[in-house]
Design a protein around this motif. Sequence first.
Motif, mmCIF file in Angstrom:
data_model
loop_
_atom_site.group_PDB
_atom_site.id
_atom_site.type_symbol
_atom_site.label_atom_id
_atom_site.label_comp_id
_atom_site.label_asym_id
_atom_site.label_seq_id
_atom_site.Cartn_x
_atom_site.Cartn_y
_atom_site.Cartn_z
ATOM 1 N N THR A 20 1.497 -15.069 14.632
ATOM 2 C CA THR A 20 2.814 -15.373 14.265
ATOM 3 C C THR A 20 3.039 -14.478 12.932
ATOM 4 O OG1 THR A 20 2.958 -17.144 15.310
ATOM 5 C CG2 THR A 20 4.949 -16.682 13.839
ATOM 6 N N PRO A 21 3.904 -13.434 12.963
ATOM 7 C CA PRO A 21 4.103 -12.592 11.652
ATOM 8 C C PRO A 21 5.092 -13.332 10.801
ATOM 9 C CG PRO A 21 5.561 -11.753 13.642
ATOM 10 C CD PRO A 21 4.505 -12.660 14.102
ATOM 11 N N LEU A 98 6.308 -1.313 6.029
ATOM 12 C CA LEU A 98 6.305 -2.422 5.353
ATOM 13 C C LEU A 98 5.298 -3.384 5.893
ATOM 14 C CD1 LEU A 98 9.781 -2.897 3.936
ATOM 15 C CD2 LEU A 98 8.090 -1.613 2.674
ATOM 16 N N SER A 99 4.819 -4.241 5.127
ATOM 17 C CA SER A 99 3.923 -5.254 5.830
ATOM 18 C C SER A 99 3.781 -6.623 4.849
ATOM 19 C CB SER A 99 2.615 -4.914 6.386
ATOM 20 O OG SER A 99 1.889 -4.658 5.321
ATOM 21 N N VAL A 100 3.694 -7.851 5.381
ATOM 22 C CA VAL A 100 3.575 -8.851 4.271
ATOM 23 C C VAL A 100 2.143 -9.445 4.529
ATOM 24 C CG1 VAL A 100 4.215 -11.285 3.805
ATOM 25 C CG2 VAL A 100 6.130 -9.535 4.511
ATOM 26 N N THR A 101 1.464 -9.542 3.471
ATOM 27 C CA THR A 101 -0.024 -9.926 3.618
ATOM 28 C C THR A 101 -0.260 -10.955 2.179
ATOM 29 O OG1 THR A 101 -0.715 -7.835 4.531
ATOM 30 C CG2 THR A 101 -2.463 -9.482 3.730
ATOM 31 N N LEU A 106 3.789 -5.338 0.862
ATOM 32 C CA LEU A 106 3.083 -4.048 0.865
ATOM 33 C C LEU A 106 3.852 -2.820 1.199
ATOM 34 C CD1 LEU A 106 0.590 -2.226 0.205
ATOM 35 C CD2 LEU A 106 -0.379 -2.824 2.347
ATOM 36 N N GLN A 107 4.230 -1.938 0.519
ATOM 37 C CA GLN A 107 5.025 -0.854 1.159
ATOM 38 C C GLN A 107 3.710 0.225 1.008
ATOM 39 O OE1 GLN A 107 8.197 0.743 -1.428
ATOM 40 N NE2 GLN A 107 7.956 2.783 -0.712
ATOM 41 N N ALA A 108 3.621 0.806 2.248
ATOM 42 C CA ALA A 108 2.431 1.616 2.500
ATOM 43 C C ALA A 108 2.489 2.835 1.900
ATOM 44 C CB ALA A 108 2.096 1.732 3.863
ATOM 45 N N GLN A 109 1.492 3.731 1.558
ATOM 46 C CA GLN A 109 1.437 5.169 0.916
ATOM 47 C C GLN A 109 2.200 6.016 1.898
ATOM 48 O OE1 GLN A 109 -2.266 6.551 -0.403
ATOM 49 N NE2 GLN A 109 -1.493 8.750 -0.906
ATOM 50 N N ARG A 117 3.252 -2.883 -4.289
ATOM 51 C CA ARG A 117 3.247 -4.159 -3.996
ATOM 52 C C ARG A 117 4.248 -4.910 -4.629
ATOM 53 N NH1 ARG A 117 -1.490 -5.726 -1.209
ATOM 54 N NH2 ARG A 117 -3.149 -4.106 -1.102
ATOM 55 N N PHE A 118 4.739 -6.000 -3.933
ATOM 56 C CA PHE A 118 5.980 -6.723 -4.276
ATOM 57 C C PHE A 118 5.696 -8.102 -4.082
ATOM 58 C CE2 PHE A 118 7.009 -2.399 -2.985
ATOM 59 C CZ PHE A 118 8.105 -1.960 -4.027
#
Length: 244
Positions: A20-21, A98-101, A106-109, A117-118
């Motif tokens: 589940t994201p 974007l992804s949440v980890t 995380l904003q990818a290059q 990162r935020f």
Amino acid sequence: MRGLFVALISSALLSGCASTPQDPSGTWVNQAVIDAAVDDGNLREALLAYGPNLEWQIDSQRQQARFSNGFERGEGTFERQADGHLSVHFQGDFHESLSVTDGELLQAQSDAWPEQRFVRVAAAADPIAPLGSSFEHALYSAYLGGTWLIKEGLGEGGLVVFQADGGLQGLPGAERYALCLAGDCAAMSGEFDSLWLQLGDQGQSWLFEREGNQLRIFQALNRSQIDEVPNFYKGQQRWLLVKR
């Protein structure tokens, strides 16, 4: 047999939870910039090292994503990919991933930006507050928060408080302030950190140096001609503030 059945059910539940994201909704700020500025004192270097983007606001319900870098603001729509990443689409065929980890956004290059990162802010952003204000409030609190003593300069011996919303108390001739994060003010101040001090409708740029518990504020002198873009350099020190 019953034990095997329970084990299979438990495994399926755990697998479902793991896949589940995480919901990325909320306001995310670039904490790395804030931490570096506080640790080293130099705001400009922190912005160059860990920016340029300072804040993201994600709305999963509307599938909208907005960002601010302190000067520009962008708004796009996103689609969730099979791997859980968000593919954000902006006008002009501009894309970000974007992804949440582990609790971080995380904003990818990309071709436009380095990896950034935020962290999510605890309080919901004020719906009428300008985009980027959550980052500014967090930066102002961490970087200039607390009480400062005027060690040298006009008002010597008085106490100064920089408020998170840009309010300023105790510094003669100023009631508002703003730190330069990007854009024209950064271009004009070059290698120096700068801030804006304002009283009523009148204000001007100043250069500053923050080292440990000391804050030095200097006149911003312009070496450019009257018809050229200003190019500031450090003039006479106006104040030395010491954090109590």
